[in-house]
Design an enzyme around this catalytic site. Sequence first.
Site, short mmCIF file in Angstrom:
data_model
loop_
_atom_site.label_atom_id
_atom_site.label_comp_id
_atom_site.label_asym_id
_atom_site.label_seq_id
_atom_site.Cartn_x
_atom_site.Cartn_y
_atom_site.Cartn_z
N ALA A 9 0.79 -1.23 0.00
CA ALA A 9 0.00 0.00 0.00
C ALA A 9 0.82 1.28 0.00
CB ALA A 9 -0.94 0.00 1.21
N ALA A 10 1.99 1.27 0.63
CA ALA A 10 2.74 2.52 0.79
C ALA A 10 3.17 3.09 -0.57
CB ALA A 10 3.97 2.27 1.66
N PRO A 11 3.15 4.43 -0.70
CA PRO A 11 2.87 5.45 0.30
C PRO A 11 1.39 5.83 0.44
CG PRO A 11 3.62 6.50 -1.69
CD PRO A 11 3.67 5.01 -1.95
N GLY A 12 0.50 5.17 -0.28
CA GLY A 12 -0.91 5.36 -0.04
C GLY A 12 -1.72 5.99 -1.15
N LYS A 26 -2.98 4.69 -4.02
CA LYS A 26 -4.12 3.87 -4.40
C LYS A 26 -5.04 3.63 -3.20
CE LYS A 26 -1.34 1.51 -7.91
NZ LYS A 26 -0.01 1.98 -7.42
N ASP A 80 1.67 -3.40 4.26
CA ASP A 80 3.02 -3.11 3.75
C ASP A 80 4.01 -3.52 4.84
OD1 ASP A 80 4.09 -1.23 1.26
OD2 ASP A 80 5.49 -1.37 2.94
N ASP A 132 -0.47 -4.71 -5.34
CA ASP A 132 0.45 -3.77 -5.99
C ASP A 132 1.84 -4.39 -5.83
OD1 ASP A 132 1.56 -1.61 -7.19
OD2 ASP A 132 0.86 -0.13 -5.73
N CYS A 156 4.36 -1.93 -12.19
CA CYS A 156 4.80 -0.80 -13.02
C CYS A 156 5.98 -1.24 -13.88
CB CYS A 156 5.15 0.41 -12.16
SG CYS A 156 6.39 0.11 -10.88
#
Length: 420
Positions: free
Chosen positions: A237-240, A242, A260, A302, A355
Amino acid sequence: GAYANLALQAITGQSPRDRALITELVNGTTRRRRHLDHVLSAFLSKPLSALTTPIRNNLRMGAYQLLYTGIAAHAALDEAVKLAYRFGHPGVAKLTNAVLRRVQREGQNVPLPEDPQAALAIRESLPDWIIDRWVAAYGLATATELARASHQPLPVSLRTNTLKTTRETLLAEFAAAGVTAVPSPVVPEGIRFPEGVALGELPGYNEGSWYVQGEAAMLTSRIVDPRPGETVADIGAAPGGKTTHMAALMQDQGRILAIDPHAGRLALVAENAERLGEHIVTLCPQEGTVPLESPVDRALVDAPCSGLGVLYRKSDLRWRLKPEEADALPTEQEAILAVAAQAVKPGGVLVYATCTILPAENERVVERFLASHPDFAPGDLAPHLPESWRADARDGMIQLMPHRHGVEGFFIARLERRHA
């Protein structure tokens, strides 16, 4: 970065505009290092590696200015010679002047290898292994486009915080501040700045009206399509970005598990959620391979990846990343995806995103997952995509390409768990 020792002395006391220019010189020199070394080596009688690090990097920065920027040649040469005196001796300064003057006159004509693939790797300053894999996956023409795109900035974009304002209101506020901004064609919350922008000068940050985020990342949350009242897991999740986007899509109703392993980075999720006025995020400091304690309606993985879709933003990644590191990633990605799948309720949604632009980390991972998880099936991406992109989606997956889609290189797959 590798050139900070030469740039630091120029940054202190400079205006934001000058600092931005220096930062781009450092990042641009880093990205173009292989081609710069190829050109410089043509005009040196000994290997570039024989020079001290400061002098080697000074030559690279000088060559970058001469070959890739509009900076006046006399200014670039003068500054390079001054730095050579500072970090070397008169003989080194004389060498610097002579070599860079030859770069100025002849640098554009230094020959490349006859093999087109080898020439591409040098010309666009990428390791051979990245070019090899792109050519194997997409062919030389697309690999060439991807390599060129790795040096091209994309428009700065941000996401409207729909819990506090509307895109139309933000666009009006930016226009009143004299900033050129346009609606994103990718997502309804997105705003682009085609001419660039000083983000610190935009209104609304302290009020939590917007969040800086790439359009591909915004699209990922849209494909998760979380609903108010649901429980959603955001793994990695970091840095937040999404996480907070999904909270807004959920109208701050329900629960988001922000997972995370890095406590420091996870704290950024809490800070961003607080600034944006969101209250449904629960921080979960754990590895993505640790099973979730409760079932969820939707999960976003992610995944850790090679990052080859964001090479412009991470200027030294092309040199830091090793092929064996990329080769090890699919095993970890598949493990995280399998753990997330266990937590998704029947009828729920699992989204896998990276990515990068390597099929081994993207399509192949999803294909193996579906082969071993018959209770999951590809979902429909079409409702969430711009109409012109829908033909690029296959079997619940889409590979976004910078040169084709105008966003960072992202892979997104939507998988749906069948009802029991």
